[in-house]
Design a protein around this motif. Structure first.
Motif, PDB file in Angstrom:
ATOM      1  N   ARG A 284       2.402  51.847  14.554  1.00  0.00           N
ATOM      2  CA  ARG A 284       1.391  50.921  15.051  1.00  0.00           C
ATOM      3  C   ARG A 284       1.945  50.163  16.259  1.00  0.00           C
ATOM      4  NH1 ARG A 284      -3.738  51.525  12.753  1.00  0.00           N
ATOM      5  NH2 ARG A 284      -3.502  51.962  10.553  1.00  0.00           N
TER       6      ARG A 284
ATOM      7  N   ARG B  69      -5.178  57.313  18.966  1.00  0.00           N
ATOM      8  CA  ARG B  69      -6.156  56.712  18.050  1.00  0.00           C
ATOM      9  C   ARG B  69      -6.481  57.698  16.945  1.00  0.00           C
ATOM     10  NH1 ARG B  69      -8.890  52.490  16.952  1.00  0.00           N
ATOM     11  NH2 ARG B  69     -10.973  52.625  16.117  1.00  0.00           N
TER      12      ARG B  69
ATOM     13  N   GLU C 208      -9.030  58.549  13.891  1.00  0.00           N
ATOM     14  CA  GLU C 208     -10.407  58.251  13.468  1.00  0.00           C
ATOM     15  C   GLU C 208     -10.547  58.448  11.979  1.00  0.00           C
ATOM     16  OE1 GLU C 208     -12.588  56.899  15.501  1.00  0.00           O
ATOM     17  OE2 GLU C 208     -11.259  57.106  17.198  1.00  0.00           O
TER      18      GLU C 208
ATOM     19  N   LYS D  24      -6.811  55.103   9.795  1.00  0.00           N
ATOM     20  CA  LYS D  24      -7.639  54.835  10.971  1.00  0.00           C
ATOM     21  C   LYS D  24      -7.016  53.734  11.816  1.00  0.00           C
ATOM     22  CE  LYS D  24     -12.057  56.251   9.097  1.00  0.00           C
ATOM     23  NZ  LYS D  24     -13.440  55.890   8.850  1.00  0.00           N
ATOM     24  N   GLY D  25      -7.162  53.870  13.139  1.00  0.00           N
ATOM     25  CA  GLY D  25      -6.711  52.808  14.029  1.00  0.00           C
ATOM     26  C   GLY D  25      -5.852  53.305  15.175  1.00  0.00           C
ATOM     27  N   ASN D  26      -5.214  52.346  15.845  1.00  0.00           N
ATOM     28  CA  ASN D  26      -4.403  52.624  17.022  1.00  0.00           C
ATOM     29  C   ASN D  26      -2.944  52.849  16.648  1.00  0.00           C
ATOM     30  OD1 ASN D  26      -6.568  52.281  18.831  1.00  0.00           O
ATOM     31  ND2 ASN D  26      -6.326  50.065  18.733  1.00  0.00           N
ATOM     32  N   TYR D  27      -2.311  53.769  17.384  1.00  0.00           N
ATOM     33  CA  TYR D  27      -0.903  54.098  17.182  1.00  0.00           C
ATOM     34  C   TYR D  27      -0.240  54.290  18.534  1.00  0.00           C
ATOM     35  CZ  TYR D  27      -1.904  54.907  12.278  1.00  0.00           C
ATOM     36  OH  TYR D  27      -2.272  54.740  10.981  1.00  0.00           O
TER      37      TYR D  27
END
Length: 150
Positions: free
Chosen positions: A97, A148, A150, A124-127
């Motif tokens: 992250r 990202r 999904e 899910k999310g930003n990396y």
């Protein structure tokens, strides 16, 4: 019988409200400092002196590097100026992250003939993928790839 709202009631109400706000702010401040990953370089001035030279050496490689994250598989494709796949040595790779290091992973990349691939655990999310490669001529190639899931 109705109770009278006195100054003591107002003082209690104000102390409860401001006490809650201050407590929450202190909790957020503690968590912000406790999860901060730290400094990148001990001496930023020395690092800045080498930055431009290293950037020019990386650009001279002529690599086109792309990364993709699909269904828990992280892939990194590296092509030279002629569009041919390149297989440099993976010196360091960290997938995690952007805001904290608690969930950082070190992908075990495998070369499949055209790209490096590795399974990763990603909700899910930003990396970010922080990648350090070594070219055949010894040039160090460093990049950060936002991804990202999904």
């Amino acid at each position: 019988m109705t109770r009278e709202f006195t100054g003591w009631h107002m003082l209690g109400l104000m102390l409860a409200m401001f006490g809650t706000i201050i407590t929450v702010n202190l909790w957020f401040a503690y968590n912000a400092v406790a999860t901060f990953p730290g400094v990148e370089d001990r001496n930023a001035y020395v690092a800045s002196q080498k930055f431009e030279i290293e950037r020019q050496a990386q650009d001279a490689l002529g690599w086109d590097v792309t990364s993709r994250l699909e269904d828990g598989i992280l892939s990194v494709t590296i092509k030279d100026a002629a569009g041919q796949p390149v297989q440099p040595q993976v010196d360091r790779a960290i997938f995690g992250r952007p805001t904290h290091v608690n969930d950082d992973q070190t992908p075990a990349f495998v070369w499949n003939g055209t790209a490096f691939t590795a399974p990763v655990v990603a909700g899910k999310g930003n990396y970010n993928l922080r990648l350090e490669l070594i070219a055949d001529d010894g040039t160090h190639f460093r990049r950060r790839f936002p991804l990202r899931a999904e």
